[in-house]
Design a protein around this motif. Structure first.
Motif, PDB file in Angstrom:
ATOM      1  N   ALA A 147       0.973  -1.319   0.054  1.00 24.88           N
ATOM      2  CA  ALA A 147       0.152  -0.034   0.240  1.00 24.88           C
ATOM      3  C   ALA A 147       0.829   1.193   0.174  1.00 24.88           C
ATOM      4  CB  ALA A 147      -0.964  -0.174   1.085  1.00 24.88           C
ATOM      5  N   LEU A 148       1.911   1.315   0.923  1.00 23.13           N
ATOM      6  CA  LEU A 148       2.942   2.376   0.897  1.00 23.13           C
ATOM      7  C   LEU A 148       3.471   2.581  -0.293  1.00 23.13           C
ATOM      8  CD1 LEU A 148       4.526   2.086   4.477  1.00 23.13           C
ATOM      9  CD2 LEU A 148       2.663   3.504   3.678  1.00 23.13           C
ATOM     10  N   ALA A 149       3.987   1.411  -1.116  1.00 26.06           N
ATOM     11  CA  ALA A 149       4.609   1.472  -2.371  1.00 26.06           C
ATOM     12  C   ALA A 149       3.652   2.386  -3.504  1.00 26.06           C
ATOM     13  CB  ALA A 149       5.141   0.384  -2.871  1.00 26.06           C
ATOM     14  N   CYS A 150       2.296   2.192  -3.298  1.00 20.88           N
ATOM     15  CA  CYS A 150       1.362   2.670  -4.136  1.00 20.88           C
ATOM     16  C   CYS A 150       0.965   4.194  -3.764  1.00 20.88           C
ATOM     17  CB  CYS A 150       0.200   1.844  -4.081  1.00 20.88           C
ATOM     18  SG  CYS A 150       0.211   0.377  -4.894  1.00 20.88           S
ATOM     19  N   GLY A 151       1.799   4.560  -2.753  1.00 24.63           N
ATOM     20  CA  GLY A 151       1.507   5.974  -2.306  1.00 24.63           C
ATOM     21  C   GLY A 151       0.241   6.019  -1.515  1.00 24.63           C
ATOM     22  N   LYS A 152      -0.427   5.062  -1.053  1.00 28.31           N
ATOM     23  CA  LYS A 152      -1.605   5.059  -0.061  1.00 28.31           C
ATOM     24  C   LYS A 152      -1.192   5.073   1.276  1.00 28.31           C
ATOM     25  CE  LYS A 152      -3.797   4.979  -4.177  1.00 28.31           C
ATOM     26  NZ  LYS A 152      -4.496   6.301  -4.316  1.00 28.31           N
TER      27      LYS A 152
ATOM     28  N   VAL B 273       8.823   3.546   2.238  1.00 25.36           N
ATOM     29  CA  VAL B 273       8.832   2.323   1.775  1.00 25.36           C
ATOM     30  C   VAL B 273      10.160   1.627   1.023  1.00 25.36           C
ATOM     31  CG1 VAL B 273       7.692   2.055  -0.401  1.00 25.36           C
ATOM     32  CG2 VAL B 273       7.331   0.246   1.140  1.00 25.36           C
ATOM     33  N   GLN B 274      10.950   2.794   0.810  1.00 20.66           N
ATOM     34  CA  GLN B 274      12.228   2.259  -0.092  1.00 20.66           C
ATOM     35  C   GLN B 274      12.958   1.235   0.618  1.00 20.66           C
ATOM     36  OE1 GLN B 274      12.270   2.878  -3.532  1.00 20.66           O
ATOM     37  NE2 GLN B 274      10.190   3.731  -3.021  1.00 20.66           N
ATOM     38  N   PRO B 275      13.115   1.486   1.717  1.00 21.60           N
ATOM     39  CA  PRO B 275      14.210   0.476   2.434  1.00 21.60           C
ATOM     40  C   PRO B 275      13.879  -1.146   2.556  1.00 21.60           C
ATOM     41  CG  PRO B 275      13.891   2.295   3.850  1.00 21.60           C
ATOM     42  CD  PRO B 275      12.930   2.368   2.801  1.00 21.60           C
TER      43      PRO B 275
END
Length: 403
Positions: free
Chosen positions: A323-328, A382-384
């Protein structure tokens, strides 16, 4: 020459494009192929090949009961769920453990494996601890389910001690799991905390979220999304209570529930009892690409995990990272590994577990917050946890064992 690494697990895709079984062990293996020759030893299930190459990984599936069509312990909604729902599965446990141990010995010997990476402390971690110390290194990855099962066993502490002692390197998918293991064995553990990852690039864009909204008749208003199994520790019942509170004052919001599980019928009955049938969509099990589209078409993702009636909870739900990777933005509860990733008011919000009222308040905060800022913070945070980063961490620590 690359060293040979064996993924040793009980949850693994049964075949190509398997929509029901989580892929995280496979995806770890795909990333580790950059540095190792990767094999996987997993249980057989009816309809699956006993040996195949899956995304560059040589997969070996061991049968554990005859006739093979009656094998029912592994897969489905998990081994513990199988034991709870199917008394026949208990009878298969000793056969499973024996066949798994024999298969592990054979595969390590025949393929000259250098590293065994066991996922879940039991049964895999314990079975691997029965191997001679040589010739291979042992890497343990701790997920929540196996650890919770150990806590309930009469000899769980002693088994955990043996598993830890025989492991050359230990990973835990959350700090919560690490602390729980330390409480079980009564001493500190030398342990790397690193969750299973995701391919962050894959989740950056979606094919057509607008079309999906229209298909679900959600062209207007806010959409709230849950993705995961429908069992007690997921806490979906509290999400329904929270949404009921929100829906009273927001006529244009809608809840979409993606997934299946033992509590699906009970949750549908509760939806009807609350008068939310027109506002809640049960979308069933969905494949990876479809789930990505659901993420992109939503405004908010909720992960309402709890500690269930047996004392069990999650490690770090991969859906949270997706979800975070989708910008949510994500509203999660303060249990297990969610607090490792979600920072209240920055990339999401943290609610009290088993508290529908507090969960509703946090959901309202998320829906009314600056969407652009939350979205950027979500992507940055979420990048790490990208598979490339996690793969390099495994590589460096594993190869360090041979220096």
């Amino acid at each position: 020459m690359k060293k040979k690494l064996l993924l040793f697990a009980s949850t693994f895709p049964r075949w190509e494009n398997d929509k029901e079984i989580p892929r995280f062990v496979l995806e770890l293996g795909v990333e580790l192929r950059r540095y190792f020759e990767v094999y996987a030893l997993v249980p057989h299930t009816p309809g699956a090949a006993k040996s195949e190459n899956l995304e560059g990984i040589q997969v070996i599936r061991f049968p554990y009961f005859f006739p093979e069509s009656k094998q029912s312990l592994a897969y489905g909604t998990g081994m513990m769920a199988s034991l709870k729902s199917n008394p026949w599965a208990f009878f298969q446990v000793p056969f499973f453990l024996f066949c798994q141990w024999m298969a592990l010995r054979r595969v390590v010997r025949e393929h000259q494996i250098d590293i065994v990476n066991s996922h879940w402390m039991i049964p895999q971690g314990f079975i691997a601890s029965l191997l001679p110390r040589l010739p291979c290194k042992q890497v343990l990855t701790i997920h929540a389910a196996g650890l919770f099962a150990l806590r309930r066993l009469p000899l769980g502490k002693h088994m955990a001690e043996r598993i830890v002692q025989r492991s050359d390197l230990i990973y835990s998918v959350s700090s919560y799991n690490r602390h729980m293991l330390e409480r079980l064995v009564h001493h500190k553990i030398d342990c790397q905390v690193l969750p299973m990852g995701i391919d962050t690039y894959y989740y950056e864009n979606s094919s057509d979220p607008v079309t999906l909204r229209n298909k679900l008749n959600l062209s207007g208003g806010k959409v709230i999304l849950y993705v995961g199994k429908l069992n007690e520790k997921k806490g979906v019942i509290y999400l329904l209570k929270a949404f009921h509170s929100i829906a009273k004052n927001q006529s244009d919001c809608h809840l979409v529930i993606v997934g299946t599980g033992l509590l699906e019928s009970a949750l549908k009955r509760e939806t009807k009892r609350l008068g939310l049938e027109a506002r809640v969509t049960f979308a069933g099990q969905q494949g990876k690409e479809a789930v990505k589209n659901y993420f992109h078409m939503t405004d908010l993702v909720v992960v309402p995990s709890i500690i269930d009636s047996t004392g069990e909870t999650e490690g770090l739900p991969v859906v949270l990272l997706e979800a975070l990777a989708c910008g949510k933005p994500v509203v999660a509860t303060r249990v297990a590994g969610a607090t490792d990733v979600i920072f209240d008011g920055h990339n999401g919000f943290l609610a009290k577990p088993e508290d529908g009222k507090n969960l509703a308040e946090k959901m309202k905060q998320a829906l009314n917050a600056d969407a652009a800022t939350l979205s950027q913070n979500a992507r940055d945070s979420v990048q790490p946890y990208d598979w490339e980063t996690i793969g390099k961490d495994y590589r460096d620590h594993i190869l360090g064992l041979f220096e």
